[in-house]
Design a protein around this motif. Structure first.
Motif, PDB file in Angstrom:
ATOM      1  N   LEU A  46       0.696  -1.412  -0.115  1.00 54.33           N
ATOM      2  CA  LEU A  46       0.074   0.047   0.040  1.00 54.33           C
ATOM      3  C   LEU A  46       1.015   1.138  -0.004  1.00 54.33           C
ATOM      4  CD1 LEU A  46      -2.836  -1.056   2.551  1.00 54.33           C
ATOM      5  CD2 LEU A  46      -3.025  -0.177   0.074  1.00 54.33           C
ATOM      6  N   ILE A  47       1.788   1.195   0.630  1.00 52.09           N
ATOM      7  CA  ILE A  47       2.826   2.300   0.901  1.00 52.09           C
ATOM      8  C   ILE A  47       3.542   2.729  -0.431  1.00 52.09           C
ATOM      9  CG2 ILE A  47       4.976   3.357   2.031  1.00 52.09           C
ATOM     10  CD1 ILE A  47       3.821   2.040   4.717  1.00 52.09           C
ATOM     11  N   ALA A  48       4.183   1.440  -1.162  1.00 46.72           N
ATOM     12  CA  ALA A  48       4.550   1.651  -2.234  1.00 46.72           C
ATOM     13  C   ALA A  48       3.628   2.119  -3.338  1.00 46.72           C
ATOM     14  CB  ALA A  48       5.148   0.147  -2.899  1.00 46.72           C
ATOM     15  N   PHE A  49       2.394   1.708  -3.152  1.00 45.37           N
ATOM     16  CA  PHE A  49       1.347   2.040  -4.114  1.00 45.37           C
ATOM     17  C   PHE A  49       1.253   3.518  -3.950  1.00 45.37           C
ATOM     18  CE2 PHE A  49      -3.276   3.477  -4.897  1.00 45.37           C
ATOM     19  CZ  PHE A  49      -2.979   2.810  -5.976  1.00 45.37           C
ATOM     20  N   PHE A  50       1.459   4.265  -2.770  1.00 48.08           N
ATOM     21  CA  PHE A  50       1.349   5.663  -2.564  1.00 48.08           C
ATOM     22  C   PHE A  50       2.668   6.268  -2.548  1.00 48.08           C
ATOM     23  CE2 PHE A  50      -2.746   4.312  -0.621  1.00 48.08           C
ATOM     24  CZ  PHE A  50      -3.603   5.378  -1.214  1.00 48.08           C
ATOM     25  N   SER A  51       3.496   5.821  -3.282  1.00 45.32           N
ATOM     26  CA  SER A  51       5.151   6.325  -3.154  1.00 45.32           C
ATOM     27  C   SER A  51       5.093   7.577  -3.740  1.00 45.32           C
ATOM     28  CB  SER A  51       6.198   5.232  -3.494  1.00 45.32           C
ATOM     29  OG  SER A  51       5.825   4.900  -4.775  1.00 45.32           O
ATOM     30  N   GLY A  52       4.268   7.676  -4.849  1.00 42.59           N
ATOM     31  CA  GLY A  52       4.238   9.236  -5.555  1.00 42.59           C
ATOM     32  C   GLY A  52       3.801  10.125  -4.502  1.00 42.59           C
ATOM     33  N   VAL A  53       2.909   9.669  -3.557  1.00 40.49           N
ATOM     34  CA  VAL A  53       2.425  10.913  -2.598  1.00 40.49           C
ATOM     35  C   VAL A  53       3.683  11.231  -1.663  1.00 40.49           C
ATOM     36  CG1 VAL A  53       0.762  11.464  -1.086  1.00 40.49           C
ATOM     37  CG2 VAL A  53       0.179  10.056  -2.872  1.00 40.49           C
ATOM     38  N   ILE A  54       4.182  10.036  -1.340  1.00 37.79           N
ATOM     39  CA  ILE A  54       5.296  10.394  -0.297  1.00 37.79           C
ATOM     40  C   ILE A  54       6.539  11.108  -0.788  1.00 37.79           C
ATOM     41  CG2 ILE A  54       6.988   9.158   1.141  1.00 37.79           C
ATOM     42  CD1 ILE A  54       4.930   7.128   1.826  1.00 37.79           C
ATOM     43  N   LEU A  74      -2.434  17.369  -0.911  1.00 41.21           N
ATOM     44  CA  LEU A  74      -0.916  17.558  -1.374  1.00 41.21           C
ATOM     45  C   LEU A  74      -0.582  18.828  -1.747  1.00 41.21           C
ATOM     46  CD1 LEU A  74       1.301  15.317  -1.337  1.00 41.21           C
ATOM     47  CD2 LEU A  74       0.608  14.604  -3.761  1.00 41.21           C
ATOM     48  N   ASP A  75      -1.348  19.222  -2.790  1.00 41.93           N
ATOM     49  CA  ASP A  75      -1.138  20.556  -3.224  1.00 41.93           C
ATOM     50  C   ASP A  75      -0.988  21.589  -2.445  1.00 41.93           C
ATOM     51  OD1 ASP A  75      -1.323  19.478  -5.670  1.00 41.93           O
ATOM     52  OD2 ASP A  75      -3.477  20.043  -6.074  1.00 41.93           O
ATOM     53  N   LEU A  76      -1.581  21.637  -0.969  1.00 46.09           N
ATOM     54  CA  LEU A  76      -1.451  22.733  -0.139  1.00 46.09           C
ATOM     55  C   LEU A  76       0.018  22.466   0.581  1.00 46.09           C
ATOM     56  CD1 LEU A  76      -4.625  22.894   1.494  1.00 46.09           C
ATOM     57  CD2 LEU A  76      -3.418  24.872   0.303  1.00 46.09           C
ATOM     58  N   LEU A  77       0.195  20.965   0.759  1.00 44.34           N
ATOM     59  CA  LEU A  77       1.496  20.694   1.443  1.00 44.34           C
ATOM     60  C   LEU A  77       2.605  20.995   0.648  1.00 44.34           C
ATOM     61  CD1 LEU A  77       2.327  19.077   3.974  1.00 44.34           C
ATOM     62  CD2 LEU A  77       2.454  16.994   2.591  1.00 44.34           C
ATOM     63  N   LYS A  78       2.610  20.921  -0.616  1.00 42.95           N
ATOM     64  CA  LYS A  78       4.033  21.168  -1.519  1.00 42.95           C
ATOM     65  C   LYS A  78       4.275  22.643  -1.557  1.00 42.95           C
ATOM     66  CE  LYS A  78       2.466  19.111  -4.818  1.00 42.95           C
ATOM     67  NZ  LYS A  78       2.500  18.408  -6.352  1.00 42.95           N
ATOM     68  N   THR A  79       3.033  23.416  -1.503  1.00 39.98           N
ATOM     69  CA  THR A  79       3.290  25.042  -1.371  1.00 39.98           C
ATOM     70  C   THR A  79       4.075  25.107   0.059  1.00 39.98           C
ATOM     71  OG1 THR A  79       1.065  24.978  -2.099  1.00 39.98           O
ATOM     72  CG2 THR A  79       2.172  27.056  -1.967  1.00 39.98           C
ATOM     73  N   PRO A  80       5.091  25.750   0.021  1.00 40.25           N
ATOM     74  CA  PRO A  80       5.920  26.323   1.094  1.00 40.25           C
ATOM     75  C   PRO A  80       5.085  27.305   2.049  1.00 40.25           C
ATOM     76  CG  PRO A  80       7.118  27.171  -0.835  1.00 40.25           C
ATOM     77  CD  PRO A  80       5.829  26.484  -1.349  1.00 40.25           C
ATOM     78  N   MET A  90      -3.043   7.964   3.485  1.00 40.31           N
ATOM     79  CA  MET A  90      -2.542   8.487   2.167  1.00 40.31           C
ATOM     80  C   MET A  90      -3.602   9.261   1.498  1.00 40.31           C
ATOM     81  SD  MET A  90       0.683   7.587   1.651  1.00 40.31           S
ATOM     82  CE  MET A  90       1.502   8.094   3.320  1.00 40.31           C
ATOM     83  N   SER A  91      -4.946   8.603   1.626  1.00 39.23           N
ATOM     84  CA  SER A  91      -5.839   9.402   0.838  1.00 39.23           C
ATOM     85  C   SER A  91      -6.070  10.800   1.476  1.00 39.23           C
ATOM     86  CB  SER A  91      -7.249   8.862   1.144  1.00 39.23           C
ATOM     87  OG  SER A  91      -7.011   7.217   0.857  1.00 39.23           O
ATOM     88  N   THR A  92      -5.775  11.132   2.882  1.00 43.17           N
ATOM     89  CA  THR A  92      -5.884  12.445   3.305  1.00 43.17           C
ATOM     90  C   THR A  92      -4.728  13.220   2.741  1.00 43.17           C
ATOM     91  OG1 THR A  92      -6.903  11.258   5.415  1.00 43.17           O
ATOM     92  CG2 THR A  92      -6.455  13.812   5.556  1.00 43.17           C
ATOM     93  N   ALA A  93      -3.653  12.721   2.783  1.00 44.21           N
ATOM     94  CA  ALA A  93      -2.469  13.297   2.216  1.00 44.21           C
ATOM     95  C   ALA A  93      -2.500  13.639   0.858  1.00 44.21           C
ATOM     96  CB  ALA A  93      -1.298  12.341   2.452  1.00 44.21           C
ATOM     97  N   LEU A  94      -3.025  12.656  -0.200  1.00 44.79           N
ATOM     98  CA  LEU A  94      -3.263  12.923  -1.337  1.00 44.79           C
ATOM     99  C   LEU A  94      -4.265  14.198  -1.672  1.00 44.79           C
ATOM    100  CD1 LEU A  94      -2.542  11.936  -4.058  1.00 44.79           C
ATOM    101  CD2 LEU A  94      -4.620  10.394  -4.019  1.00 44.79           C
ATOM    102  N   ALA A  95      -5.352  14.292  -0.926  1.00 50.04           N
ATOM    103  CA  ALA A  95      -6.281  15.342  -0.992  1.00 50.04           C
ATOM    104  C   ALA A  95      -5.681  16.729  -0.705  1.00 50.04           C
ATOM    105  CB  ALA A  95      -7.532  14.964   0.218  1.00 50.04           C
TER     106      ALA A  95
END
Lengths: 459, 459
Positions: free
Chosen positions: A305-313, A453-459, A446-451
């Motif tokens: 599962l984590i490998a599946f979400f590795s793009g997010v991480i 993600l855009d905010l997280l990447k913006t510094p 991982m789903s929450t992080a994905l949702a």
């Protein structure tokens, strides 16, 4: 503190030295032990290969047989393989019917026939009947030795019957009264026989038995009755109420503590079998590995599962730091709910008909605890790991809240489902609950992080 | 199966409906119950606020008092708060000394004085003496009611003494024989009194007591003696050997099962207290949260470590997938070793003097199991997650081998260390072992990954 002189003052190394010494030394030592239970304790200080030699040094045959009866099941099985048929026959002859049955059950068919041959015909018939009951039932625990009298008999007759048993060194706490069809109608405490005139009818002083069981009743229920009613002896009757035997408190204490021990070991993925191997590494590893491999395969599902979400991480590596936090807390809260439900089912405090109510309660408890732990982990995510940016904190807060709520519900559901399909909830729910909650927790996180993600990447 | 008619056929909802109905209905129902233990079972179907009303409906004072004695500690504490002093006095008057002491111990000082006032002077003195012993010791379990005779007395005198107790409805299994200084010298099974002539001296038929304890002995050791020697009654003596009281098997069964229950709940980070709250979510969450917060803080240490190594993970995100695998397996193997050592210490099979030997054994067992699990996870790392590149597989193989070996050793060391400093290993070792092994596992895994990082990045 206890009455034992020699054993209490020795540590295991001393004991081992004495028992491994020449036969004369070991014999004198064994003769000092006041009780067969002390012989058993001594045996446990040396390896099983030594046990036949030491048992042969115990002079008294009854004491030797009693010691074998006191061994735990896997110990006795291992010992019997080392004894020759003549010795086993001697043992069985000196045991009461329930213990003789336990020993014979551990033998292969040929040895069983030989051991049965060594018994007197009446006892052999009784043991053959006891052999038909499963060992973990009332029938498997009961003995046929008991003090029974008929309704038409007197206190004096009951006393005579007690005397017969006392002379055979058989414990008597109650005299059971049966009618002409052998149906159990009452019980008399032995102390009460001292209080009444000898010509009184037993029916005048008997009381209805506090509890009784049929031979098919599970040993855990038997133990529950001993505990609930504080009894020392429980009569066993057939479907028509005819008296078949009795179960004594000491057999139940051993059942309960052996079961508790075995449960604790099974929950950790091992078994009492490994205790026989002392320091032999490979057999011990062999006992523990099947459960480890099973949980390993479960954790590889989490890894996938984590490998599946590795793009997010990959886009915010700090997310990886909270994976073990989310899975650990899901596991913990799931264990709490599973334990509460498992204990409730075991003690009868909870029944499966209460399930909907309990699931709803655990859901709400999980929600409250998830909110509290979510705030803590959200604070850590914001200030310790997120440099004051609240997005990571928000993600882990939401994920913790959802994962803990789900875990509490799954944790309560799992033992109930196990019980429904007839698997012991105490043993099965551990790895099952943990793996299920790991999967649920990782997907939620991982789903929450994905949702976000855009905010997280913006510094 | 059991002898109970009414209770066994009802589910909790029916039971609750009957007990919440008008007093007449509830009274008729309670009158049908054959044993105070059934009254207790009924009480548990409704909330504690209802208990005083229901207890008042139990007509027989002795039965009512006995039911209160059978409650578990937290239940009884909650009930006593709801009763008025007069009712508590009535209860205490109807209890044997050990149970009266248990009740009085739960009261505040003013109520204690009032309850003691309600006792007859002789009994009051005995209870006041019992109050001085800690509840979890032999002194806290013992009662002063017992059948004692002097050496100079006869079988007939012993029978007269048994009769006195039977008439007060007190259980007698053994008559204890004391010398002129009140020192315990022997015990006679009540059944044996039926076998001998009345004019025989008690010294001719007595046997040395199988076991005895001083009042300071811990209740777990007491339970161990009952189990080891299969006894129904254990005499308690002072340092000079003078007979003080006796402990009966039923009190010990309750101690053992209450302790096992409390241990199971504590290991999961909750306690029997929450059972009183039924469906009240906030108090239940309050009971469970302290342990959850503690483990949460532990898991944040793991999170910090992963964050510390985030540079490594950033260069090969797939490494993140194996973090929960390594920590889960370290936790599992640590739990196995901790359980084996905890059970060994509890049953006396292992002593702290054996520690070096056991640590070495667990180290080697961990090594073997780590090699096997390492091969499985290394295969998965190479073929499932690494597209056939063996570097990831090699890293997880080595990390698993080292982490499991370390975890087995830590798992065995932790309960021994707890025991040494006087903390209960069964309760403390769980979260401690898991957190320690998470930290060790993550450091090992990330260091290994760092060592091979260049190889891993090269495609």
């Amino acid at each position: 503190m206890s009455a034992n002189s020699s054993l209490d003052r020795m540590d295991n190394d001393d004991l081992e030295a004495v028992l491994r010494a020449d036969d004369a030394t070991a014999t004198s030592f064994l003769r000092l032990l006041p009780h067969p239970a002390d012989v058993v304790e001594s045996l446990r200080a040396v390896e099983i290969a030594q046990w036949p030699r030491l048992l042969r040094l115990v002079a008294d045959e009854a004491e030797r047989a009693e010691a074998v009866a006191l061994l735990e099941e896997p110990e006795r099985q291992a010992l019997l393989i080392l004894l020759d048929p003549g010795e086993i026959g001697e043992l069985v002859k000196n045991l009461e019917t329930d213990d003789a049955t336990d020993v014979i059950e551990d033998l292969d068919p040929q040895e069983q026939r030989e051991a049965l041959q060594s018994l007197a015909p009446a006892e052999r018939a009784q043991v053959e009947e006891l052999l038909q009951f499963a060992p973990d039932t009332a029938g498997g625990l009961m003995q046929t030795e008991l003090a029974g009298v008929r309704k038409a008999q007197t206190v004096q007759d009951a006393i005579a019957r007690v005397r017969e048993l006392v002379e055979q060194d058989i414990a008597v706490h109650f005299v059971y009264v049966v009618d002409d069809d052998e149906r159990l109608v009452g019980a008399i405490d032995v102390a009460h026989l001292l209080v009444h005139r000898g010509d009184k009818s037993v029916t005048q002083i008997m009381e209805p038995p506090v509890a009784k069981v049929t031979p098919d009743v599970d040993q855990e229920q038997v133990a529950g009755l001993f505990k609930k009613y504080s009894i020392v002896s429980l009569p066993v009757v057939d479907r028509e109420g005819r008296l078949l035997g009795r179960i004594l408190h000491d057999d139940v204490i051993h059942v309960v503590s052996e079961e508790a021990e075995e449960d604790a070991l099974k929950q950790a993925g091992t078994s009492a079998e490994e205790l026989l191997y002392r320091d032999r590494v490979l057999p011990i590893a062999r006992v523990r590995l099947p459960w480890l491999i099973t949980t390993l395969l479960g954790s590889l599902i989490s890894a996938s599962l984590i490998a599946f979400f590795s793009g997010v991480i990959a886009q915010a590596v700090v997310l990886a730091a909270f994976v073990p936090v989310i899975t650990a807390m899901g596991g913990n809260v799931g264990t709490q709910s599973a334990t509460i439900l498992t204990r409730g089912l075991a003690t009868g405090r909870v029944s499966l008909t209460d399930l909907a109510r309990i699931l709803f309660r655990e859901f709400r408890v999980g929600l409250v605890m998830g909110a509290v732990c979510g705030v803590v982990v959200g604070g850590a995510g914001t200030f310790l790991f997120g440099d004051g940016n609240p997005v990571l904190g928000l993600i882990v807060f939401l994920a913790m809240l959802a994962a803990m709520t789900a875990a509490a519900t799954v944790g309560a559901l799992a033992p109930a489902a196990m019980k429904r399909v007839g698997v012991d909830p105490a043993i099965a729910s551990g790895p099952f609950v943990t793996t299920a909650n790991d999967i649920v927790g990782i997907v939620i996180y991982m789903s929450t992080a994905l949702a976000f993600l855009d905010l997280l990447k913006t510094p």
